[in-house]
Design an enzyme around this catalytic site. Structure first.
Site, PDB file in Angstrom:
ATOM      1  N   ASP A  68       0.821  -1.201   0.000  1.00 23.36           N
ATOM      2  CA  ASP A  68       0.000   0.000   0.000  1.00 23.36           C
ATOM      3  C   ASP A  68       0.865   1.266   0.000  1.00 23.36           C
ATOM      4  O   ASP A  68       1.622   1.500   0.931  1.00 23.36           O
ATOM      5  CB  ASP A  68      -0.880  -0.032   1.255  1.00 23.36           C
ATOM      6  CG  ASP A  68      -2.022   0.938   1.149  1.00 23.36           C
ATOM      7  OD1 ASP A  68      -3.036   0.562   0.553  1.00 23.36           O
ATOM      8  OD2 ASP A  68      -1.885   2.072   1.633  1.00 23.36           O
ATOM      9  N   THR A 101      -3.118   5.589  -4.182  1.00 26.41           N
ATOM     10  CA  THR A 101      -2.030   6.393  -3.617  1.00 26.41           C
ATOM     11  C   THR A 101      -0.745   6.204  -4.423  1.00 26.41           C
ATOM     12  O   THR A 101      -0.035   7.172  -4.686  1.00 26.41           O
ATOM     13  CB  THR A 101      -1.768   6.045  -2.141  1.00 26.41           C
ATOM     14  OG1 THR A 101      -1.479   4.659  -2.043  1.00 26.41           O
ATOM     15  CG2 THR A 101      -2.963   6.343  -1.282  1.00 26.41           C
ATOM     16  N   THR A 102      -0.478   4.960  -4.815  1.00 25.89           N
ATOM     17  CA  THR A 102       0.735   4.713  -5.592  1.00 25.89           C
ATOM     18  C   THR A 102       0.640   5.446  -6.932  1.00 25.89           C
ATOM     19  O   THR A 102       1.590   6.112  -7.357  1.00 25.89           O
ATOM     20  CB  THR A 102       0.920   3.199  -5.806  1.00 25.89           C
ATOM     21  OG1 THR A 102       0.777   2.562  -4.541  1.00 25.89           O
ATOM     22  CG2 THR A 102       2.269   2.876  -6.380  1.00 25.89           C
ATOM     23  N   ASP A 397      -9.081  -0.486   1.357  1.00 25.40           N
ATOM     24  CA  ASP A 397      -9.151  -0.043  -0.043  1.00 25.40           C
ATOM     25  C   ASP A 397     -10.471  -0.477  -0.674  1.00 25.40           C
ATOM     26  O   ASP A 397     -11.117   0.297  -1.375  1.00 25.40           O
ATOM     27  CB  ASP A 397      -7.969  -0.610  -0.854  1.00 25.40           C
ATOM     28  CG  ASP A 397      -6.683   0.154  -0.555  1.00 25.40           C
ATOM     29  OD1 ASP A 397      -6.675   0.924   0.419  1.00 25.40           O
ATOM     30  OD2 ASP A 397      -5.697  -0.010  -1.291  1.00 25.40           O
TER      31      ASP A 397
HETATM   32  N1  LIG Z   1      -5.880  -7.482 -13.172  1.00 26.62           N
HETATM   33  C1  LIG Z   1      -5.344  -6.312 -13.468  1.00 26.62           C
HETATM   34  N2  LIG Z   1      -4.741  -6.111 -14.649  1.00 26.62           N
HETATM   35  C2  LIG Z   1      -4.194  -4.922 -14.945  1.00 26.62           C
HETATM   36  N3  LIG Z   1      -4.177  -3.869 -14.115  1.00 26.62           N
HETATM   37  C3  LIG Z   1      -4.776  -3.998 -12.933  1.00 26.62           C
HETATM   38  C4  LIG Z   1      -5.391  -5.217 -12.535  1.00 26.62           C
HETATM   39  N4  LIG Z   1      -5.885  -5.056 -11.287  1.00 26.62           N
HETATM   40  C5  LIG Z   1      -5.588  -3.778 -10.928  1.00 26.62           C
HETATM   41  N5  LIG Z   1      -4.938  -3.144 -11.911  1.00 26.62           N
HETATM   42  C6  LIG Z   1      -4.471  -1.761 -11.946  1.00 26.62           C
HETATM   43  O1  LIG Z   1      -3.514  -1.567 -10.930  1.00 26.62           O
HETATM   44  C7  LIG Z   1      -3.529  -0.199 -10.534  1.00 26.62           C
HETATM   45  C8  LIG Z   1      -3.611  -0.096  -9.027  1.00 26.62           C
HETATM   46  O2  LIG Z   1      -2.495  -0.653  -8.441  1.00 26.62           O
HETATM   47  P1  LIG Z   1      -2.221  -0.538  -6.895  1.00 26.62           P
HETATM   48  O3  LIG Z   1      -3.436  -0.898  -6.139  1.00 26.62           O
HETATM   49  O4  LIG Z   1      -0.964  -1.271  -6.618  1.00 26.62           O
HETATM   50  O5  LIG Z   1      -1.887   0.991  -6.707  1.00 26.62           O
HETATM   51  P2  LIG Z   1      -2.809   2.190  -6.275  1.00 26.62           P
HETATM   52  O6  LIG Z   1      -4.226   1.811  -6.269  1.00 26.62           O
HETATM   53  O7  LIG Z   1      -2.416   3.320  -7.145  1.00 26.62           O
HETATM   54  O8  LIG Z   1      -2.271   2.533  -4.844  1.00 26.62           O
HETATM   55  P3  LIG Z   1      -2.623   1.854  -3.412  1.00 26.62           P
HETATM   56  O9  LIG Z   1      -3.535   0.715  -3.680  1.00 26.62           O
HETATM   57  O10 LIG Z   1      -1.304   1.454  -2.899  1.00 26.62           O
HETATM   58  O11 LIG Z   1      -3.255   2.945  -2.664  1.00 26.62           O
HETATM   59  C9  LIG Z   1      -4.750   0.428 -11.175  1.00 26.62           C
HETATM   60  O12 LIG Z   1      -4.343   1.209 -12.267  1.00 26.62           O
HETATM   61  C10 LIG Z   1      -5.561  -0.774 -11.631  1.00 26.62           C
HETATM   62  O13 LIG Z   1      -6.367  -0.483 -12.750  1.00 26.62           O
HETATM   63 MG   LIG Z   2      -4.969   0.187  -5.145  1.00 28.99          MG
END
Ligand SMILES: Nc1ncnc2c1ncn2[C@@H]1O[C@H](COP(=O)(O)OP(=O)(O)OP(=O)(O)O)[C@@H](O)[C@H]1O
Ligand SMILES: [Mg+2]
Length: 556
Positions: A68, A101-102, A397
């Site tokens: 996260d 957030t990322t 989340d």
């Molecule tokens: N199965 C999948 N295939 C491709 N992309 C995906 C898949 N599942 C999630 N994603 C993408 O991954 C990204 C989110 O990644 P992640 O949750 O690691 O980071 P975040 O949401 O930006 O930050 P955090 O969850 O740490 O607050 C989004 O752009 C989402 O659309």
């Molecule tokens: Mg996320």
């Protein structure tokens, strides 16, 4: 080093304190950009379902393993002011929408990298910033045009959104189960005000317990109190519970002034004590008469009062937290009573059952089976302590994104699809802007592509190939739904695949990224005061507040 200036006559003038420093112009900007980019790079490798986790170890050896972004940046202790701004980006994103957030931090880092390139070509920072702002504004319009409206009864889509948000978290097989719990929980607490829904996830209590597995995580339609039943003689379980929520002590009040009561013979002593007992008995009587069979008290309960309550078969809990009392009121429909004389049977809350249970080594009281509770609880189970913590973050989340959809029922395709679509449209827009700002808008467009590119890179794919293919796919009809399937490496329709993110998460990520990048780019002078020495610790307690960064006021 003290900072000095000179008058025309060559007279040195002391301007800043001893130990202060100053960096200006390019040097200041470079340092800031570098510090911020380092932070972005730290979290970039965690992006997406195939992103890696980070292990964070505190100075006392506590370990956190997480994916996260907000949790990582919260745990690392950064010193540089520009790096601190990136941590704020993650915090804001987390507070506002709970996910992404990322994405926000990575985007900000890329905007800075591209911005620096423009500065090096001799473009003025204000031009870059205004180009970025225009592009961000346009990005909002583009998002508005491509988002898809979700029907709140469409459980399948809600589930996809929740599952996507947990895609990168180490909850594995339990993802589906967690998604269902998140949807049920948010549905339960969401309220309609006018024609808008409000879903405040603070009304969802999360209790963590080691033991059993993630699949055993359960939604409790009520509240779990980290308390025990106060008296051994009381029932440990009450069905069809009518609950009095009392926020006054069930004790005889002490007088505020000193009084002396002279007792001359033993009978007076007895009468005096009886008087106290009677008062307590009366209090219990008042509660019992209204039909309560459970008492939850925010303050203390006298031993004697406990005894009387037990005799009446009433289950009681004392010293419940104020926040729990509010939640209990929302869950059971009961009203908090300050004055027992005012207690009415209508004020009593209802729960199918109130029971003390042993969870792990602790005893807890479950108030469950409430009718239409406006506050609920989730009891997370997991084998390991660290697993429980990461499961909580995953659930946070999932709850956040479902709540986001309740508040604004729009989604966009994930897997970098939305970002790639914004980039494509922004390139067209850039040509209309013209001038040097056009370069900034183009740089913004390219920065958006960092998201699909990082998703691909983290999945071990060739990012250049993926990006080329993605751009080509976006030229076709419905191209804006095409993103990177990180498991196959193919460019597919992400919406069809069920990889979808709330539109508000993307909007917020763009907003916070551009704000922080613009702020950092506009800085051309960093003046830091000398570090103030922490005052010596006085005996018996820690010393005063440590100085803010570099002697600036705390919060700088
Ligand atoms: N199965 C999948 N295939 C491709 N992309 C995906 C898949 N599942 C999630 N994603 C993408 O991954 C990204 C989110 O990644 P992640 O949750 O690691 O980071 P975040 O949401 O930006 O930050 P955090 O969850 O740490 O607050 C989004 O752009 C989402 O659309
Ligand atoms: Mg996320």
């Amino acid at each position: 080093m003290a900072y000095l200036a000179q008058t025309k006559g060559g007279q040195p003038v002391l301007i800043l304190k001893e130990g202060a420093s100053r960096s200006r112009g390019q040097e200041a900007r470079r340092n800031n950009i570098m510090a911020a980019r380092v932070i972005a790079e730290v979290v970039a490798s965690t992006l997406g379902p195939r992103g890696m986790d980070k292990m964070l170890v505190t100075s006392i050896g506590d370990i956190t393993i997480t994916n996260d972004g907000a949790a990582i940046l919260d745990d690392i202790d950064v010193e540089h002011p520009a790096a601190k701004m990136m941590v704020e980006v993650a915090k804001t994103q987390d507070d506002m929408v709970g996910d992404g957030t990322t994405t926000a931090v990575v985007l900000s880092g890329e905007l800075l990298r591209k911005g620096e390139e423009l500065l090096e070509q001799g473009i003025h920072p204000t031009v870059v910033v205004s180009g970025y702002r225009k592009a961000a504004q346009k990005a909002m319009d583009i998002l508005q045009k491509m988002h898809i409206t979700v029907d709140l009864n469409d459980k399948k889509t809600l589930k996809s959104v929740a599952m996507t948000s947990m895609g990168s978290k180490a909850v594995g097989m339990a993802r589906k189960h967690f998604a269902e719990i998140a949807i049920d929980a948010v549905k339960q607490i969401a309220e309609k005000r006018g024609d808008r829904w409000i879903a405040d996830i603070d009304n969802i209590q999360i209790i963590k317990k080691e033991g059993e597995s993630l699949e055993d995580t359960e939604l409790v339609r009520g509240i779990i109190l980290d308390k025990e039943v106060v008296h051994a003689g009381m029932p440990k379980q009450v069905k069809n519970a009518k609950i009095a929520l009392v926020d006054t002590a069930l004790e005889v009040k002490k007088t505020e002034f000193d009084a002396t009561v002279k007792i001359q013979d033993p009978s007076q002593m007895k009468a005096f004590l009886d008087q106290e007992t009677n008062m307590l008995k009366e209090m219990v009587e008042k509660i019992a008469k209204k039909g309560a069979n459970v008492v939850i008290c925010q303050k203390g309960i006298d031993d004697m009062a406990q005894h009387f309550l037990a005799k009446k078969g009433i289950l009681a809990i004392r010293r419940a937290k104020e926040s729990d009392m509010e939640k209990l009121s929302r869950a059971t429909g009961g009203r908090l009573t300050t004055n027992l004389d005012d207690l009415n049977s209508k004020d009593l809350g209802y729960a199918e059952v109130v029971a003390e249970r042993k969870i792990g080594d602790d005893k807890m009281v479950f108030v469950e089976g409430c009718k239409n509770p406006r506050s609920v609880s989730i009891l997370i189970h997991a084998g390991l302590e660290r697993m429980v913590d990461e499961a909580e973050r995953a659930l946070h989340d999932a709850l956040s994104v479902v709540a986001d959809i309740y508040e604004k029922n729009k989604v966009v395709a994930g897997g970098g699809a939305a970002e790639a679509a914004i980039a494509r449209k922004l390139r067209d827009y850039a040509t209309k802007i013209g001038g040097r700002e056009q370069l900034a808008v183009e740089a913004f467009a390219e920065s958006m592509e960092i998201i699909p590119s990082k998703l691909a890179e983290n999945a071990g794919l060739e990012k250049i190939d993926v990006l080329v293919e993605l751009r080509a796919a976006h030229e076709k009809p419905k191209g804006h739904l095409m993103g990177v399937d990180v498991f196959t490496g193919k460019i597919v329709n992400m919406h069809k695949k069920g990889v979808i993110d709330p539109s508000s998460v993307k909007e917020q990520a763009v907003k916070s990224a551009v704000e922080s990048a613009s702020m950092i780019l506009r800085i051309d002078d960093v003046i830091s005061g000398g570090k103030t020495e922490a005052p010596p610790t006085p005996p018996g307690g820690p010393g005063g507040m440590p100085g803010g960064y570099g002697g600036m006021p705390p919060g700088y």
